[in-house]
Design a protein around this motif. Structure first.
Motif, PDB file in Angstrom:
ATOM      1  N   GLN A 112       0.281 -15.476  -7.755  1.00 54.78           N
ATOM      2  CA  GLN A 112      -0.212 -14.126  -7.491  1.00 54.78           C
ATOM      3  C   GLN A 112      -0.227 -13.901  -5.988  1.00 54.78           C
ATOM      4  O   GLN A 112      -0.340 -14.834  -5.219  1.00 54.78           O
ATOM      5  CB  GLN A 112      -1.593 -13.897  -8.100  1.00 54.78           C
ATOM      6  N   LEU A 113      -0.071 -12.662  -5.614  1.00 55.99           N
ATOM      7  CA  LEU A 113      -0.061 -12.304  -4.203  1.00 55.99           C
ATOM      8  C   LEU A 113      -1.475 -11.950  -3.752  1.00 55.99           C
ATOM      9  O   LEU A 113      -2.225 -11.305  -4.486  1.00 55.99           O
ATOM     10  CB  LEU A 113       0.861 -11.113  -3.967  1.00 55.99           C
ATOM     11  N   LEU A 114      -1.784 -12.351  -2.545  1.00 52.72           N
ATOM     12  CA  LEU A 114      -3.063 -11.988  -1.945  1.00 52.72           C
ATOM     13  C   LEU A 114      -2.841 -10.797  -1.024  1.00 52.72           C
ATOM     14  O   LEU A 114      -1.744 -10.599  -0.508  1.00 52.72           O
ATOM     15  CB  LEU A 114      -3.622 -13.171  -1.151  1.00 52.72           C
ATOM     16  N   PRO A 115      -3.885 -10.011  -0.785  1.00 48.57           N
ATOM     17  CA  PRO A 115      -3.744  -8.880   0.145  1.00 48.57           C
ATOM     18  C   PRO A 115      -3.426  -9.364   1.561  1.00 48.57           C
ATOM     19  O   PRO A 115      -3.694 -10.518   1.904  1.00 48.57           O
ATOM     20  CB  PRO A 115      -5.117  -8.206   0.108  1.00 48.57           C
ATOM     21  N   ALA A 116      -2.888  -8.481   2.364  1.00 51.39           N
ATOM     22  CA  ALA A 116      -2.616  -8.807   3.771  1.00 51.39           C
ATOM     23  C   ALA A 116      -3.916  -9.245   4.439  1.00 51.39           C
ATOM     24  O   ALA A 116      -4.970  -8.669   4.194  1.00 51.39           O
ATOM     25  CB  ALA A 116      -2.042  -7.590   4.484  1.00 51.39           C
ATOM     26  N   GLY A 117      -3.834 -10.277   5.247  1.00 56.04           N
ATOM     27  CA  GLY A 117      -5.010 -10.777   5.951  1.00 56.04           C
ATOM     28  C   GLY A 117      -5.783 -11.822   5.165  1.00 56.04           C
ATOM     29  O   GLY A 117      -6.802 -12.314   5.633  1.00 56.04           O
ATOM     30  N   CYS A 118      -5.315 -12.182   3.958  1.00 60.00           N
ATOM     31  CA  CYS A 118      -5.986 -13.192   3.136  1.00 60.00           C
ATOM     32  C   CYS A 118      -5.058 -14.375   2.921  1.00 60.00           C
ATOM     33  O   CYS A 118      -3.837 -14.229   2.928  1.00 60.00           O
ATOM     34  CB  CYS A 118      -6.385 -12.616   1.781  1.00 60.00           C
ATOM     35  N   LEU A 119      -5.645 -15.560   2.733  1.00 63.49           N
ATOM     36  CA  LEU A 119      -4.866 -16.751   2.446  1.00 63.49           C
ATOM     37  C   LEU A 119      -5.642 -17.660   1.518  1.00 63.49           C
ATOM     38  O   LEU A 119      -6.851 -17.528   1.358  1.00 63.49           O
ATOM     39  CB  LEU A 119      -4.468 -17.480   3.732  1.00 63.49           C
ATOM     40  N   ALA A 167     -10.440 -20.808  -4.026  1.00 59.67           N
ATOM     41  CA  ALA A 167     -11.030 -20.194  -2.831  1.00 59.67           C
ATOM     42  C   ALA A 167      -9.995 -19.339  -2.110  1.00 59.67           C
ATOM     43  O   ALA A 167      -8.806 -19.654  -2.110  1.00 59.67           O
ATOM     44  CB  ALA A 167     -11.566 -21.260  -1.881  1.00 59.67           C
ATOM     45  N   VAL A 168     -10.472 -18.264  -1.507  1.00 55.34           N
ATOM     46  CA  VAL A 168      -9.639 -17.360  -0.721  1.00 55.34           C
ATOM     47  C   VAL A 168     -10.389 -17.045   0.569  1.00 55.34           C
ATOM     48  O   VAL A 168     -11.605 -16.834   0.551  1.00 55.34           O
ATOM     49  CB  VAL A 168      -9.341 -16.053  -1.506  1.00 55.34           C
ATOM     50  N   LEU A 169      -9.678 -17.016   1.684  1.00 55.67           N
ATOM     51  CA  LEU A 169     -10.233 -16.632   2.978  1.00 55.67           C
ATOM     52  C   LEU A 169      -9.579 -15.324   3.401  1.00 55.67           C
ATOM     53  O   LEU A 169      -8.360 -15.184   3.306  1.00 55.67           O
ATOM     54  CB  LEU A 169      -9.945 -17.702   4.028  1.00 55.67           C
ATOM     55  N   CYS A 170     -10.385 -14.375   3.877  1.00 56.67           N
ATOM     56  CA  CYS A 170      -9.861 -13.081   4.322  1.00 56.67           C
ATOM     57  C   CYS A 170     -10.434 -12.740   5.691  1.00 56.67           C
ATOM     58  O   CYS A 170     -11.647 -12.840   5.905  1.00 56.67           O
ATOM     59  CB  CYS A 170     -10.225 -11.967   3.343  1.00 56.67           C
ATOM     60  N   GLU A 171      -9.555 -12.316   6.583  1.00 59.66           N
ATOM     61  CA  GLU A 171     -10.036 -11.856   7.879  1.00 59.66           C
ATOM     62  C   GLU A 171     -10.654 -10.475   7.692  1.00 59.66           C
ATOM     63  O   GLU A 171     -10.169  -9.669   6.913  1.00 59.66           O
ATOM     64  CB  GLU A 171      -8.907 -11.806   8.899  1.00 59.66           C
ATOM     65  N   THR A 172     -11.748 -10.254   8.372  1.00 60.97           N
ATOM     66  CA  THR A 172     -12.360  -8.928   8.328  1.00 60.97           C
ATOM     67  C   THR A 172     -12.257  -8.251   9.687  1.00 60.97           C
ATOM     68  O   THR A 172     -12.708  -7.130   9.854  1.00 60.97           O
ATOM     69  CB  THR A 172     -13.825  -9.007   7.868  1.00 60.97           C
ATOM     70  N   GLY A 173     -11.654  -8.937  10.651  1.00 61.87           N
ATOM     71  CA  GLY A 173     -11.374  -8.342  11.951  1.00 61.87           C
ATOM     72  C   GLY A 173     -12.590  -8.249  12.853  1.00 61.87           C
ATOM     73  O   GLY A 173     -13.641  -8.806  12.590  1.00 61.87           O
ATOM     74  N   ALA A 174     -12.405  -7.507  13.929  1.00 62.26           N
ATOM     75  CA  ALA A 174     -13.485  -7.285  14.890  1.00 62.26           C
ATOM     76  C   ALA A 174     -14.519  -6.338  14.278  1.00 62.26           C
ATOM     77  O   ALA A 174     -14.175  -5.403  13.566  1.00 62.26           O
ATOM     78  CB  ALA A 174     -12.925  -6.695  16.177  1.00 62.26           C
ATOM     79  N   ARG A 180     -15.866  -2.891   7.524  1.00 64.46           N
ATOM     80  CA  ARG A 180     -14.475  -3.193   7.189  1.00 64.46           C
ATOM     81  C   ARG A 180     -14.407  -3.448   5.689  1.00 64.46           C
ATOM     82  O   ARG A 180     -15.247  -4.143   5.129  1.00 64.46           O
ATOM     83  CB  ARG A 180     -13.997  -4.433   7.938  1.00 64.46           C
ATOM     84  N   ARG A 181     -13.415  -2.893   5.038  1.00 61.21           N
ATOM     85  CA  ARG A 181     -13.295  -3.006   3.581  1.00 61.21           C
ATOM     86  C   ARG A 181     -12.213  -4.011   3.202  1.00 61.21           C
ATOM     87  O   ARG A 181     -11.146  -4.025   3.805  1.00 61.21           O
ATOM     88  CB  ARG A 181     -12.998  -1.654   2.968  1.00 61.21           C
ATOM     89  N   THR A 182     -12.520  -4.815   2.191  1.00 62.37           N
ATOM     90  CA  THR A 182     -11.573  -5.776   1.636  1.00 62.37           C
ATOM     91  C   THR A 182     -11.569  -5.589   0.128  1.00 62.37           C
ATOM     92  O   THR A 182     -12.634  -5.568  -0.495  1.00 62.37           O
ATOM     93  CB  THR A 182     -11.974  -7.229   1.980  1.00 62.37           C
ATOM     94  N   ALA A 183     -10.378  -5.444  -0.453  1.00 59.02           N
ATOM     95  CA  ALA A 183     -10.250  -5.280  -1.898  1.00 59.02           C
ATOM     96  C   ALA A 183      -9.364  -6.394  -2.441  1.00 59.02           C
ATOM     97  O   ALA A 183      -8.252  -6.596  -1.954  1.00 59.02           O
ATOM     98  CB  ALA A 183      -9.647  -3.921  -2.230  1.00 59.02           C
TER      99      ALA A 183
END
Length: 200
Positions: A122-129, A135-142, A150-153
């Protein structure tokens, strides 16, 4: 063609454990006749150097003043809010990350851990790995102090179809800022397979 014996192959975790058990620690003291020696801290050079005896506590120089607040890591209050919905093998996570200050956060990363493994393809959203099978890690930025969230879906699939899943949300990086109130950025959510959103 080169053939390998199955006995020579071992899981990476076993190889790491064996290597750690057979490695000589870098801080091993080298016995030397003469004055006192300190443990060698350089893993390349094994020669220990003599050390002058320490001054008695009563004669020691006064400690330097504590570092100023500006030179110490800034303090911020990262907050995660959102919901988790789970049905069949589908997992929907909507996350809002904000900073209540007092300082800005230059970058931040949220970690989402699951009690069940995720489907591999499966693909993760941009900014996630991927942070592992569950487990998934997502950047939420500055995050500016009291700025917009900041929203993450995430729309994920689990490897199986359990009756429930536990989702753990926490901050793993906040730009080096210290977060004195980790209660609002660390959450554990139990989501039964009903499709209902469970807020955190």
């Amino acid at each position: 063609m080169l053939m390998l014996s199955r006995r020579l192959l071992m899981p990476l975790s076993v190889a790491v454990a064996v290597a750690a058990a057979t490695t000589v620690p870098a801080a091993t003291a080298v016995p030397v006749a003469g004055p006192a020696v300190v443990a060698d801290i350089d893993p390349v050079t094994f020669a220990a150097e003599p050390v002058a005896p320490a001054a008695p506590a009563a004669l020691a120089e006064p400690a330097a003043p504590a570092a100023s607040a500006a030179s110490v890591a800034s303090e911020a209050d990262v907050v995660h809010r959102g919901h988790v919905a789970f049905w069949s093998d589908q997992l929907e996570i909507r996350l809002r990350t904000a900073n209540r200050g007092p300082a800005d956060v230059s970058a931040s990363t949220v970690r989402l851990r699951f009690s069940e493994p995720l489907a591999v393809r499966q693909l993760l959203p941009a900014g996630c790995l991927w942070g592992g099978r569950a487990a998934v890690l997502c950047e939420t930025g500055a995050l500016a102090k009291d700025g917009p969230a900041r929203r993450t879906a995430l729309d994920l699939r689990l490897a199986g179809r359990p009756a429930e899943v536990v989702v753990r949300v926490d901050t793993v990086w906040s730009g080096g800022a210290r977060d004195a109130d980790s209660g609002n950025d660390t959450h554990t959510v139990l989501a039964p397979s009903t499709g209902d959103p469970y807020a955190f």
